[in-house]
Design an enzyme around this catalytic site. Structure first.
Site, PDB file in Angstrom:
ATOM      1  N   CYS B 121      43.403  28.065  23.067  1.00 30.50           N
ATOM      2  CA  CYS B 121      43.896  27.399  24.275  1.00 30.50           C
ATOM      3  C   CYS B 121      45.412  27.426  24.164  1.00 30.50           C
ATOM      4  CB  CYS B 121      43.377  25.965  24.365  1.00 30.50           C
ATOM      5  SG  CYS B 121      44.145  25.032  25.700  1.00 30.50           S
ATOM      6  N   CYS B 124      47.143  23.909  25.735  1.00 28.91           N
ATOM      7  CA  CYS B 124      47.061  22.633  25.003  1.00 28.91           C
ATOM      8  C   CYS B 124      46.168  22.846  23.799  1.00 28.91           C
ATOM      9  CB  CYS B 124      46.627  21.471  25.906  1.00 28.91           C
ATOM     10  SG  CYS B 124      45.165  21.738  26.919  1.00 28.91           S
ATOM     11  N   SER B 125      44.947  22.302  23.802  1.00 28.01           N
ATOM     12  CA  SER B 125      44.071  22.521  22.656  1.00 28.01           C
ATOM     13  C   SER B 125      42.614  22.336  23.063  1.00 28.01           C
ATOM     14  CB  SER B 125      44.429  21.570  21.521  1.00 28.01           C
ATOM     15  OG  SER B 125      44.476  20.251  22.019  1.00 28.01           O
ATOM     16  N   CYS B 126      42.246  22.850  24.241  1.00 26.31           N
ATOM     17  CA  CYS B 126      40.857  22.738  24.712  1.00 26.31           C
ATOM     18  C   CYS B 126      39.930  23.383  23.693  1.00 26.31           C
ATOM     19  CB  CYS B 126      40.697  23.433  26.057  1.00 26.31           C
ATOM     20  SG  CYS B 126      41.710  22.695  27.337  1.00 26.31           S
TER      21      CYS B 126
END
Lengths: 109, 215, 96
Positions: B121, B124-126
């Protein structure tokens, strides 16, 4: 041109750092931040969308990634959104934080 | 704080010496930890969440580990029909073995002899949290978010994973409303292993695509 | 809902640089790819991020790009790909 790319949108930016392999175990306070986010976003409360939280993190500024760790960014963003939505006021938050800090000072040996 | 340390230094009578309780006594709360506690207490006072709900949510999160994803992979390795259903509709397939993988659709990307999949991702950090738990630190790092997309083979090499140039490397940028899990290939030499033993081979990193299962 | 694109359609990501929250990565803007999947209709993150919870839903697609189209100096083989989820309002039909 650099202003066109927002700071969080980092795919493909030059970076000579290897991917860090060190991992840490999640601390209780980090889990509590995660849990607060999940509850605020559930159907029962519906007070905070993931996009609102992401936007809040992006709006902390480019240096937030250096200054704060992951869950520090989360709680900062969540808190700002709750203030904006009048869930609590700045004054309530300030008094509560002072109260918690005072409890720490008073902690018996 | 200093006084406490002096106390420990000079008053060495073991009967009066407190055993160390680092979690409780020696660490000051940081500004953000105080903020977290304040937010939680205000939300509880205002009846927006209850302390029980918070505890239950943390307990629930603790139950979500990569073992859930590994169970799906092991079943897919031993049951071709299940594999097809998993790739077509992971939520329904997971329900067959009693797993609820949550409200966000998870797309299962199957590795083959010709295709290797990698998840990132960049924004962000999905991450497939309902399947694998909280994302690891490296997945959230700037280096991974920057480089996995445009130099994925170098990043894979850092994880000790070499993908031949005859294989198509497919990077999935998790930008919106889907989440992704990689279905790795079953390693050679595992023909005699049962489903439980196979699941042991399937690590979290295999299901993000940075590693391969090793027999 | 609209669902303007079909699987296999060639689409170009709009070359746009809005100042607010959006979920279209910078590196794919202006690039051309192929629709590989319709993911469903979803609310717009550009509205959700600012507290608009009841906006219209629109189609989200998975779009596949050749890595060599995204990165001029890509050092892997020409068959490597990158798949990205993109909201319909960011996409333009290439043959339109």
């Amino acid at each position: 041109m650099t202003d066109r790319r927002r700071h969080h949108d980092m795919g493909g930016l030059p970076d000579s750092e290897p991917v860090p392999t060190r991992e840490h175990l999640f601390e209780p306070w980090e889990k509590r931040v995660d849990a607060i986010k999940a509850l605020l976003s559930d159907d029962k409360r519906n007070l905070l969308t993931t996009d609102e939280m992401r936007r809040g993190i992006e709006d902390l500024g480019a240096d937030a990634y250096e200054r704060y760790n992951y869950y520090e960014r989360w709680i900062s963003s969540i808190t700002n959104t709750l203030l904006q939505k009048k869930v609590f006021t700045v004054d309530e938050l300030g008094r509560k934080m002072a109260e918690i800090e005072a409890r720490q000072e008073d902690k018996p040996l | 704080m200093n006084q406490r340390h002096e106390h420990a230094m000079y008053d060495v009578d073991p009967l009066h010496h407190h055993p160390p309780q680092a979690d409780l006594e020696d660490t000051r709360l940081t500004h953000h930890q105080v903020m977290q506690m304040a937010v939680a207490e205000l939300l509880i006072e205002k009846n927006i969440v209850s302390a029980d709900e918070l505890r239950a949510q943390i307990d629930f999160m603790d139950t979500i580990t990569p073992a859930r994803g590994a169970a799906l992979v092991a079943r897919a390795w031993t049951d071709a029909g299940f594999k097809d259903r998993l790739v077509a509709d992971s939520k329904a397939a997971a329900a067959e073995i009693g797993l609820d993988i949550g409200p966000i659709p998870i797309l299962v990307m199957e590795n083959t002899a010709k295709i290797h999949n990698l998840i990132v991702c960049t924004l962000c950090s999905c991450y497939p949290r309902f399947l694998l738990g909280i994302p690891p630190d490296w997945y959230k790092s700037r280096s991974y978010r920057r480089r996995a997309i445009n130099e994925p083979r170098k990043v894979l090499a850092e994880f000790g994973t070499e993908i031949g140039h005859e294989v198509e490397l497919r990077v999935h940028d998790s930008t919106a409303d889907m989440r992704y899990m990689v279905l790795p290939m079953r390693p050679q030499g595992t023909g005699a292993m049962d489903e439980a033993a196979l699941a042991e081979l399937v690590t979290r990193d295999c299901m993000v695509g940075v590693a391969l299962p090793r027999p | 809902m609209s669902n303007r694109f079909a699987i296999g359609d060639s689409v170009r990501v709009r070359t746009a640089f809005p100042a607010g929250h959006c979920r279209t990565p910078f590196y794919c803007r202006g690039k051309t790819g192929t629709v590989t999947r319709y993911c469903g209709d979803f609310r717009n993150p550009e509205e959700l991020a600012y507290g608009v919870y009841d906006g219209a839903r629109s189609a989200v697609y998975r779009v596949r790009f050749a890595q060599t189209d995204l990165w001029p100096d890509y050092d892997g083989p020409a068959h490597d790909k990158c798949d990205i989820e993109i909201y319909e309002h960011w996409l333009v039909g290439e043959d339109a």
